[in-house]
Design an enzyme around this catalytic site. Structure first.
Site, PDB file in Angstrom:
ATOM      1  N   GLU A   7       0.816  -1.359   0.074  1.00 29.72           N
ATOM      2  CA  GLU A   7       0.061   0.029   0.108  1.00 29.72           C
ATOM      3  C   GLU A   7       0.702   1.473  -0.024  1.00 29.72           C
ATOM      4  OE1 GLU A   7      -3.410   0.253   2.705  1.00 29.72           O
ATOM      5  OE2 GLU A   7      -3.566  -2.088   2.634  1.00 29.72           O
ATOM      6  N   ASP A  80      -2.502  -4.525   3.187  1.00 24.34           N
ATOM      7  CA  ASP A  80      -2.816  -4.622   4.800  1.00 24.34           C
ATOM      8  C   ASP A  80      -3.536  -5.908   5.153  1.00 24.34           C
ATOM      9  OD1 ASP A  80      -1.228  -2.666   5.387  1.00 24.34           O
ATOM     10  OD2 ASP A  80      -2.523  -1.194   5.584  1.00 24.34           O
ATOM     11  N   ASP A  82      -6.412  -6.845   6.777  1.00 26.10           N
ATOM     12  CA  ASP A  82      -7.637  -6.312   7.299  1.00 26.10           C
ATOM     13  C   ASP A  82      -8.642  -6.347   6.092  1.00 26.10           C
ATOM     14  OD1 ASP A  82      -7.075  -4.081   6.151  1.00 26.10           O
ATOM     15  OD2 ASP A  82      -6.833  -2.782   8.089  1.00 26.10           O
ATOM     16  N   GLU A  84     -10.036  -3.779   4.572  1.00 23.39           N
ATOM     17  CA  GLU A  84      -9.543  -2.554   3.803  1.00 23.39           C
ATOM     18  C   GLU A  84      -8.710  -3.141   2.778  1.00 23.39           C
ATOM     19  OE1 GLU A  84     -10.908   0.336   3.072  1.00 23.39           O
ATOM     20  OE2 GLU A  84     -12.636  -0.411   4.704  1.00 23.39           O
ATOM     21  N   TYR A 304       1.038  -4.834  13.172  1.00 21.06           N
ATOM     22  CA  TYR A 304      -0.097  -3.897  12.496  1.00 21.06           C
ATOM     23  C   TYR A 304      -0.949  -3.341  13.615  1.00 21.06           C
ATOM     24  CZ  TYR A 304      -3.304  -2.755   8.835  1.00 21.06           C
ATOM     25  OH  TYR A 304      -4.457  -2.081   8.274  1.00 21.06           O
ATOM     26  N   ARG A 306      -4.025  -1.828  13.200  1.00 19.87           N
ATOM     27  CA  ARG A 306      -5.568  -1.806  13.103  1.00 19.87           C
ATOM     28  C   ARG A 306      -5.890  -3.220  13.420  1.00 19.87           C
ATOM     29  NH1 ARG A 306      -3.924   1.592   9.055  1.00 19.87           N
ATOM     30  NH2 ARG A 306      -4.681   3.597   9.277  1.00 19.87           N
ATOM     31  N   HIS A 351      -6.190 -10.941  14.499  1.00 14.00           N
ATOM     32  CA  HIS A 351      -4.921 -10.512  14.284  1.00 14.00           C
ATOM     33  C   HIS A 351      -4.247 -10.376  15.665  1.00 14.00           C
ATOM     34  CE1 HIS A 351      -5.715  -9.844  10.234  1.00 14.00           C
ATOM     35  NE2 HIS A 351      -6.564  -8.862  10.158  1.00 14.00           N
TER      36      HIS A 351
END
Length: 911
Positions: A7, A80, A82, A84, A304, A306, A351
């Site tokens: 990203e 990432d 997740d 998103e 990470y 989030r 996670h």
């Protein structure tokens, strides 16, 4: 060659070094496609077909990826870990397929990693999988719901409630929490109560503080002593007696450490302990995750950020326990590792918690390579993580009853409470902060050693008056905690929700507490009255649960959208015939406690204080809502929303005549309008030109305005004189953004409104000389210089501009977002804002200054010869190129077939 897509460019650079040759690592720069901001992007009648368009800013990044795919063997999507990130991978793949660069023989794989370390990246590359469409669909459903609410409900607000900006599925619920808390505060009536505090001394001279808790065998509750007379009587009664220890009660307790951070708890604790906003916390955490340079290698320092999971990897737990043993000793290490677990609906989303990637990189070691802001957050994460694997704290809670002896004082008992930390355990390293501590909570300080029957000497007995407090306003930490408790939104979205509420002018931060503005109150009142279901906490939480079910493959995402849209669309249709008058009546009733607070004399709070005939109610004007009299136009009393009713009533007298304006012969009036006091020259003429009006400058009290000052204000803008260089006039006046001087449409700002009245020619020329660029913004001195940009290219400055404070680096100016104090902004925040602005505008950041190259030692004649040869060669090549093009044109002309119709444009991609 394998193409890897991540990203961010920082991540691409680091991962590229880890993977080495054979891999091309490129960044998507976040989302590459989205629903365009217009009607028709989601079509409920076509089974919720969604039209995605490539973001123009992403086109060049996609082109770079597409170019790299030519001849590639594999496409590895490493965004990432997740929802998103999963959706971004899918969008990148769909966009590349549309460009026809993903050939049939090219393998497409998805890899995820929780930390940016060489070990984690190489391990992830060995465990590829396919794109998880359940995660993608959960994100698509969330995006569709947000779009349908925003693009359906916002136009209703604009029509029925002028001045409203927008409504959002989660944003509106968060706003409701803030508004309803403010209404609770405004309705709150403080209740008086008293306490009797005493200070005693032991035989050894040690101090003991206690509170009266029993009178004649009856235990006192909080409001038992209701007034000063009762308090004084009890204090005098106690003062006449002798005191001794009547009983000692000790209770052993243990306190467990908190689990490691997840996104929401990190935001809460960073707000409490560091004063960070949710957005600031996530920006700093992103930089720690993406890595910093350590010994010539870029290493991610945290996992990470989030995540909803509190669990830790087994190898991380082993390393943490080893660190505890080495640093604090075996006494601080539990016999077994602590196991923290999260009940995730979807194991794919469970996670790890936020933790250091290597616990041996202590905050002290990292201080030299991190900015102050990054170091403070890393220190918080490191301590919380290590403390989560430490032994419990053991506490002894002690209560001491102190009885009053003597004929007059008997029957009174005081109590002293204290806590002794017998073994600190995890408290030696870390203790969680608190949001709102009750000021009446007893101080649980350490008590001296005492025995039953021990006499105590009275030092002081003092009655204290107290009043109950209203519920506290939400801070960022307490609001995030409340949203999480209610199951509303996702931790990763909290920062953006709080930012949007401030950017829409629905709320403002005052002393780090949220206060709703008038627009926010009105929007909330409207939604509760006409769309109550969609701002209910339970309904919003239920939708979040359904999105989790989609990600866990328990429910079809289109079915969730269908159920929501059927009821929501019907609710919107019901408001089509709603009249503005009905809306205002509903808002008047809902907001009555704050708009029309009770009067001391008990009279009707809605009675107009000016005419005493009409009633006050909400009115909608060009610039928003205000309170006006129902007896208009006979009575023109108005009051701003949120204004103090007492102040408005004090100004509710007749409009004041200040006197005649000499140049015009018209009367100058001082009037009070819906948006504040103003001066008016003359009276309106029916179907004629409106009279001149001038708002009073901010800070000028209406009561102090007399005719001479009014004449000066009415004369603005005025001509200061002619510019010595151009001969054209310089004007001074009061504008929307304050006092100014103007010359040929170039403006310079004056420091105070009074200066507009008396500024002279020399000062005006000087101010204009400092103005630069189009629009005449003044080249002001920086409010703060943050230092050299980490990537070079000059220093980063904080300046105050016409539209607010901003940061500057080279030619890039980035507005400082609401909630960040300009004088307190850090380099990390500034760098983030500058990077976002540069990406948005396409401007490049200033390059680092390179050392000037050394001049070649070649002889001048030889250099000239070489230059001449190059020039001749270039001309020859150009001639050949022209000849080739001419030949090609002739060839095309001979073979050209009859013209065909241009193919129809391909429709935008739908899913």
């Amino acid at each position: 060659m394998d193409v890897v897509v991540v990203e961010s460019p920082a991540k691409a650079k680091t991962i590229g070094k880890y993977l080495g040759p054979g891999y091309t690592v490129l960044a998507s720069f976040g989302h590459v496609r989205d629903l365009p901001s217009k009607d028709g992007s989601v079509l409920p009648d076509e089974d919720f077909a969604m039209t995605y368009l490539t973001d123009p800013k992403s086109a060049k990044h996609l082109k770079a990826i597409a170019d790299a795919m030519k001849g590639a063997d594999r496409l590895i999507l490493a965004t990432d870990p997740d929802r998103e990130g999963e959706a971004i991978s899918w969008h990148v793949l769909e966009a590349l397929k549309a460009k026809r660069v993903v050939k049939k023989d090219v393998g497409v794989e998805r890899v995820v990693f929780n930390e940016i370390t060489k070990r984690a990246i190489l391990a992830a590359m060995q465990q590829p999988r396919e794109i998880d469409m359940d995660l993608v669909n959960a994100q698509q459903a969330r995006r569709a719901l947000d779009y349908l609410v925003g693009f359906t409900l916002s136009p209703v607000l604009w029509r029925k409630l002028p001045g409203a900006r927008s409504a959002g599925r989660v944003q509106s619920v968060a706003l409701r929490l803030i508004v309803e808390r403010e209404l609770e505060i405004e309705k709150f009536v403080a209740r008086e109560y008293w306490s009797i505090r005493a200070v005693f001394r032991t035989e050894a001279g040690e101090e003991v503080e206690a509170r009266l808790t029993q009178v004649d065998g009856l235990r006192l509750d909080k409001f038992a002593i209701a007034n000063e007379a009762q308090a004084l009587e009890l204090a005098e009664r106690a003062a006449r007696g002798a005191f001794q220890v009547a009983g000692i009660e000790t209770r052993q307790t243990q306190r467990r450490p908190q689990p490691p951070f997840i996104t929401s708890t990190l935001q809460q604790e960073a707000a409490r302990k560091l004063g960070f906003s949710a957005k600031q916390t996530m920006q700093v955490a992103q930089r720690l995750y993406e890595g910093t340079d350590i010994g010539g290698e870029t290493v991610g320092l945290i996992t990470y950020m989030r995540t909803d999971g509190v669990q830790l990897a087994a190898e991380a737990v082993d390393a943490i326990r080893g660190s505890v043993r080495d640093t604090f000793g075996n006494a601080f290490l539990p016999s077994r590792p602590r196991e923290w677990s999260t009940k995730a609906k979807n194991a794919q989303e469970a996670h790890e918690a936020i933790r250091p990637t290597d616990v041996n990189r202590t905050p002290d070691d990292m201080k030299r390579v991190l900015s102050a802001e990054q170091h403070r957050l890393y220190d918080l994460i490191w301590k919380r993580t290590v403390a989560s694997q430490m032994e419990n704290a053991r506490l002894a809670q002690t209560g001491v009853d102190i009885a009053v002896d003597g004929a007059t004082g008997a029957g009174l008992t005081f109590r002293a409470n204290g806590t002794v930390v017998e073994f600190p355990g995890f408290l030696k390293l870390y203790e969680e902060g608190q949001d709102d501590r009750n000021k009446d909570d007893e101080d649980e300080s350490r008590l001296p050693k005492m025995r039953e029957g021990q006499p105590l000497e009275r030092e002081n007995i003092e009655p204290k008056q107290h009043f109950t407090d209203p519920p506290p306003r939400f801070s960022e930490a307490s609001l995030v905690k409340k949203l999480e408790e209610l199951g509303i939104g996702r931790p990763s979205t909290y920062a953006s929700i709080l930012s949007v509420l401030q950017e829409r002018d629905y709320v403002r931060l005052d002393k780090k507490r949220f206060i709703p503005d008038d627009k926010g109150r009105l929007v909330t009142a409207f939604l509760i009255n006409f769309f109550e279901r969609y701002v209910q906490f339970d309904f919003t939480a239920m939708l979040e649960g359904e999105l989790d079910d989609i990600s866990a493959a328990k429910i079809n995402w289109k079915e969730v959208l269908r159920r929501f849209w059927t009821d929501f669309h019907a609710a919107v249709e019901e408001t089509k015939d709603l009249r503005i008058g009905e809306v205002l009546d509903a808002l008047n009733e809902f907001l009555a406690p704050s708009l029309f607070p009770p009067r001391e004399d008990g009279s009707n709070p809605r009675t107009c204080p000016k005419c005493a005939i009409g009633e006050l109610s909400l009115r909608l004007g060009k610039f928003g809502a205000f309170l006006g009299c129902s007896n208009y136009p006979d009575c023109k009393f108005t009051r701003k929303l949120g204004g103090d009713p007492a102040d408005a009533e004090a100004q509710a007298g007749e409009d004041r005549e200040l006197g005649i304006d000499p140049p015009t012969g018209e009367m100058i009036w001082l009037k009070n309008g819906p948006y504040g006091p103003y001066l008016q020259l003359g009276e309106p003429v029916e179907k004629g030109q409106k009279p001149k009006r001038v708002s009073l400058p901010k800070g000028l009290e209406p009561a102090t305005v007399e005719l001479p000052l009014a004449i000066q204000l009415m004369s603005l803008p005025r001509v200061v004189g002619n510019h010595p260089e151009t001969g054209s006039p310089i004007n001074a006046g009061l504008g929307r953004y304050g006092p100014y001087v103007e010359h040929e449409k170039k403006y310079g700002r004056l420091s105070d409104w009074r200066e507009a009245l008396d500024v002279g020619l020399n000062r005006a020329v000087s101010v204009l000389a400092e103005a630069k660029g189009r629009g005449g913004r003044t080249a002001a001195k920086p409010l703060k210089v943050l230092g050299e940009h980490p990537d070079g290219g000059g220093e980063v400055q904080v300046l105050d501009g016409r539209y607010g404070a901003y940061v500057k680096h080279g030619k890039i100016n980035a507005t400082i977002t609401k909630g960040i104090e300009p004088t307190e902004i850090t380099m990390d925040q500034a760098v983030q804002l500058i990077a976002e602005r540069a990406e948005k505008t396409g401007k490049k950041a200033p390059a680092k200054k390179k050392a000037a190259p050394r001049k070649a030692a070649a002889k001048k004649p030889a250099a000239k010869k070489a230059d001449a040869s190059k020039s001749v060669a270039k001309k020859a090549a150009a001639s050949k190129s022209v000849a080739k093009k001419a030949a090609a044109s002739k060839s095309v002309a001979k073979k050209a077939p009859a013209k065909k119709k241009a193919p129809a444009k391909k429709p935008a991609a739908k899913s």
